[in-house]
Write a protein that holds these residues in place. Structure first.
Motif, short mmCIF file in Angstrom:
data_model
loop_
_atom_site.label_atom_id
_atom_site.label_comp_id
_atom_site.label_asym_id
_atom_site.label_seq_id
_atom_site.Cartn_x
_atom_site.Cartn_y
_atom_site.Cartn_z
N ARG A 1 -1.50 3.35 12.21
CA ARG A 1 -0.36 2.83 12.98
C ARG A 1 0.60 3.95 13.33
O ARG A 1 1.81 3.74 13.42
CB ARG A 1 0.38 1.76 12.15
CG ARG A 1 -0.29 0.38 12.12
CD ARG A 1 -0.31 -0.20 13.48
NE ARG A 1 -0.84 -1.55 13.56
CZ ARG A 1 -1.74 -1.94 14.47
NH1 ARG A 1 -2.25 -1.08 15.32
NH2 ARG A 1 -2.13 -3.19 14.52
N PRO B 1 0.84 -1.21 0.00
CA PRO B 1 0.00 0.00 0.00
C PRO B 1 0.87 1.25 0.00
O PRO B 1 2.01 1.22 0.43
CB PRO B 1 -0.78 -0.11 1.31
CG PRO B 1 0.06 -0.96 2.19
CD PRO B 1 0.78 -1.91 1.29
N ILE C 1 -8.32 0.94 6.53
CA ILE C 1 -7.30 0.22 5.75
C ILE C 1 -7.91 -0.29 4.44
O ILE C 1 -7.29 -0.26 3.38
CB ILE C 1 -6.73 -0.96 6.57
CG1 ILE C 1 -5.89 -0.42 7.73
CG2 ILE C 1 -5.91 -1.89 5.69
CD1 ILE C 1 -5.48 -1.48 8.75
N THR D 1 4.89 -6.68 9.08
CA THR D 1 5.72 -6.79 7.88
C THR D 1 5.60 -5.55 7.01
O THR D 1 6.61 -4.99 6.56
CB THR D 1 5.28 -8.03 7.06
OG1 THR D 1 5.33 -9.17 7.91
CG2 THR D 1 6.20 -8.25 5.88
N ARG E 1 -1.86 2.80 7.38
CA ARG E 1 -2.91 3.52 8.10
C ARG E 1 -3.02 3.06 9.54
O ARG E 1 -2.72 1.91 9.85
CB ARG E 1 -4.24 3.24 7.42
CG ARG E 1 -4.21 3.64 5.96
CD ARG E 1 -5.56 4.10 5.59
NE ARG E 1 -5.49 5.05 4.50
CZ ARG E 1 -6.52 5.81 4.17
NH1 ARG E 1 -7.63 5.72 4.87
NH2 ARG E 1 -6.43 6.64 3.17
N1 LIG Z 1 -1.91 -0.31 8.71
C1 LIG Z 1 -2.05 -0.86 7.51
N2 LIG Z 1 -2.28 -0.09 6.43
C2 LIG Z 1 -2.40 -0.65 5.21
N3 LIG Z 1 -2.34 -1.97 4.97
C3 LIG Z 1 -2.12 -2.80 6.01
C4 LIG Z 1 -1.96 -2.29 7.33
N4 LIG Z 1 -1.75 -3.31 8.17
C5 LIG Z 1 -1.78 -4.42 7.43
N5 LIG Z 1 -2.00 -4.13 6.14
C6 LIG Z 1 -2.12 -5.13 5.05
O1 LIG Z 1 -2.61 -6.32 5.64
C7 LIG Z 1 -1.89 -7.47 5.17
C8 LIG Z 1 -1.19 -8.14 6.34
O2 LIG Z 1 -0.24 -7.28 6.92
P1 LIG Z 1 1.21 -7.77 7.34
O3 LIG Z 1 1.71 -8.82 6.41
O4 LIG Z 1 2.07 -6.57 7.52
O5 LIG Z 1 0.89 -8.41 8.75
P2 LIG Z 1 1.88 -9.09 9.78
O6 LIG Z 1 1.59 -8.46 11.09
O7 LIG Z 1 3.27 -9.01 9.27
O8 LIG Z 1 1.32 -10.56 9.77
P3 LIG Z 1 2.11 -11.95 9.71
O9 LIG Z 1 2.69 -12.11 11.04
O10 LIG Z 1 1.03 -12.92 9.40
O11 LIG Z 1 3.11 -11.81 8.60
C9 LIG Z 1 -0.94 -6.94 4.12
O12 LIG Z 1 -1.57 -7.09 2.87
C10 LIG Z 1 -0.78 -5.47 4.45
O13 LIG Z 1 -0.53 -4.73 3.28
#
Ligand SMILES: Nc1ncnc2c1ncn2[C@@H]1O[C@H](COP(=O)(O)OP(=O)(O)OP(=O)(O)O)[C@@H](O)[C@H]1O
Length: 418
Positions: free
Chosen positions: A29, A23, A218, A63, A27
């Motif tokens: 965060r 993205p 989001i 991530t 958002r």
């Molecule tokens: N604050 C945010 N704004 C925009 N997109 C988000 C946000 N948080 C998460 N996403 C989207 O949600 C999905 C999951 O996020 P992410 O992979 O960062 O999670 P994670 O906490 O790393 O989870 P995991 O431990 O399963 O890897 C991704 O597609 C990410 O782009």
């Protein structure tokens, strides 16, 4: 009309609903990103930098936030001639020890310099660590090492002890390693040995689950890009956000739900994603989850499930644990597999109850008879059989159960009935 027609144009661009989509902005965060930024600031200032540990449940943005911060950091360091930054990212998803992580790191570092990889066996751990230190020293400057899903190494955590101390112990001279550990396992964090916790988790950032409002914010920009104008009903995004918030608070789940709802809309040849489509999508994803839960059971788990499916096919449910156990023992001997104690079988059943695969009833038959348990499937017999038919050792039994169920007219119910 031809066989193929252009789709009714639900999706304008499905990419923003893809798992790999990055993205434009992160958002909801702000606080976490601010902490993150402060933790990375010393790199720009050429000062010693603490290691960072991010934790929070799956789909909470750890991530995506890390990718975002590092790409800014890389851009901004380019302004300063005296800051030399490299980053290396290793996903530990399929790595189960410090040794394997060290090998993966070495190969990642070598790859980026077109050097040959080392093999994942045939070196002592110390040797691999030494090679890792050499490679890091050769890079020099600051190296940010991201270890994603680090909890997979369990308590084989030597690397988390060794790497943060490599400089103070004199194993490297010209490089400052900064470790960013990412984990969605709270137990892993709590069980880190104190000596590891001290160094790895100098700066900790918690990513809490999202609430429905955050998920909406989001989803909105992605929804706008992904769907054609006027395709989404007003309820679609809020409902996806609400379902995901209630269940896990995961952005990934919310995004998947919206994509699935869009696909169902497309399949139904409709041009509006309605509340009904979202509800169907939710059912569909839940079903997939149960299916995966069943597939991932051990052989013992499958044998217990098979026994219960048999009673279900005989229309003898709910079944008492004693009868179920007898059936299970017979199944094991037929499979030439060892059977486990009744107590262990009850543990398997209670796990399956937690997964939502079966129902468990506690019965109380007066003071004399005492208490006992009864069980029945909480998923359609048909889907259990699908899984068992796909599991080599159980194929034959699954066929028998299937014809038994057919004789009893018990397979009419479609998966969509529940
Ligand atoms: N604050 C945010 N704004 C925009 N997109 C988000 C946000 N948080 C998460 N996403 C989207 O949600 C999905 C999951 O996020 P992410 O992979 O960062 O999670 P994670 O906490 O790393 O989870 P995991 O431990 O399963 O890897 C991704 O597609 C990410 O782009």
């Amino acid at each position: 009309m031809g066989m193929f027609q252009r789709d009714r144009q639900v999706f304008a661009d499905a990419e923003p609903l893809d798992d790999s989509y990055e993205p434009e902005d992160i958002r909801e965060r702000d606080e976490e990103l601010e902490k993150y930024q402060r933790a990375l600031q010393p790199i720009i200032d050429n000062r010693p930098t603490s290691n960072i540990f991010l934790y929070g449940k799956t789909g909470t943005g750890k991530t995506v936030a890390t990718k975002y911060m590092l790409s800014h950091l890389e851009n901004d360091t380019a302004e300063y001639d005296d800051v030399h930054l490299s980053t290396v990212w290793v996903s530990c998803e399929n790595l189960s020890s410090s040794y394997q992580v060290a090998v993966a790191l070495v190969n990642e570092l070598r790859n980026s310099q077109d050097k040959d990889r080392i093999s994942a066996t045939g070196y002592s751990q110390q040797r691999v660590f030494d090679i890792l230190y050499e490679e890091l020293d050769a890079l020099g400057g600051t190296v940010v090492i991201v270890l994603d899903e680090i909890d997979n190494i369990g308590n084989s955590d030597d690397i988390l002890y060794g790497l943060p101390r490599a400089r103070s112990n004199g194993y490297v001279d010209d490089v400052r390693p900064v470790i960013v550990g990412i984990s969605n396992d709270f137990q892993f964090r709590d069980n880190l040995s104190p000596k590891v916790k001290d160094t790895l988790a100098e700066k900790e950032i918690l990513f809490p689950p999202y609430d429905a409002n955050q998920l909406r914010s989001i989803l909105n920009p992605r929804a706008e890009k992904a769907f054609h104008d006027d395709v989404l009903s007003d309820d679609a995004v809020p409902l996806c956000a609400a379902f995901a918030a209630q269940d896990t608070g995961s952005a990934r789940q919310a995004i998947r739900l919206l994509r699935e709802a869009g696909e169902l809309t497309q399949a139904a040849d409709s041009d509006t994603v309605t509340e009904e489509h979202v509800r169907e999508a939710q059912d569909e994803l839940e079903k997939n989850q149960l299916y995966e839960g069943m597939q991932e059971l051990t052989t013992q788990g499958h044998a217990v499930l098979c026994a219960l499916a048999y009673h279900q096919a005989l229309d003898e449910v709910p079944v008492r644990s004693r009868d179920l156990y007898e059936r299970y023992v017979k199944i094991c001997s037929r499979l030439d597999a060892d059977s486990v104690s009744e107590r262990r079988v009850r543990d398997h059943l209670s796990d399956m109850n937690m997964l939502g695969l079966i129902n468990l009833f506690e019965r109380n038959e007066g003071l004399s008879a005492g208490r006992y348990h009864e069980y029945e499937l909480d998923v359609p017999l048909k889907s259990v059989l699908e899984v068992l038919l796909d599991t080599t050792r159980f194929e034959e039994l699954a066929n028998i159960i299937q014809s038994t169920a057919d004789d009893n007219n018990l397979l009419q119910s479609d998966i969509s009935d529940y």
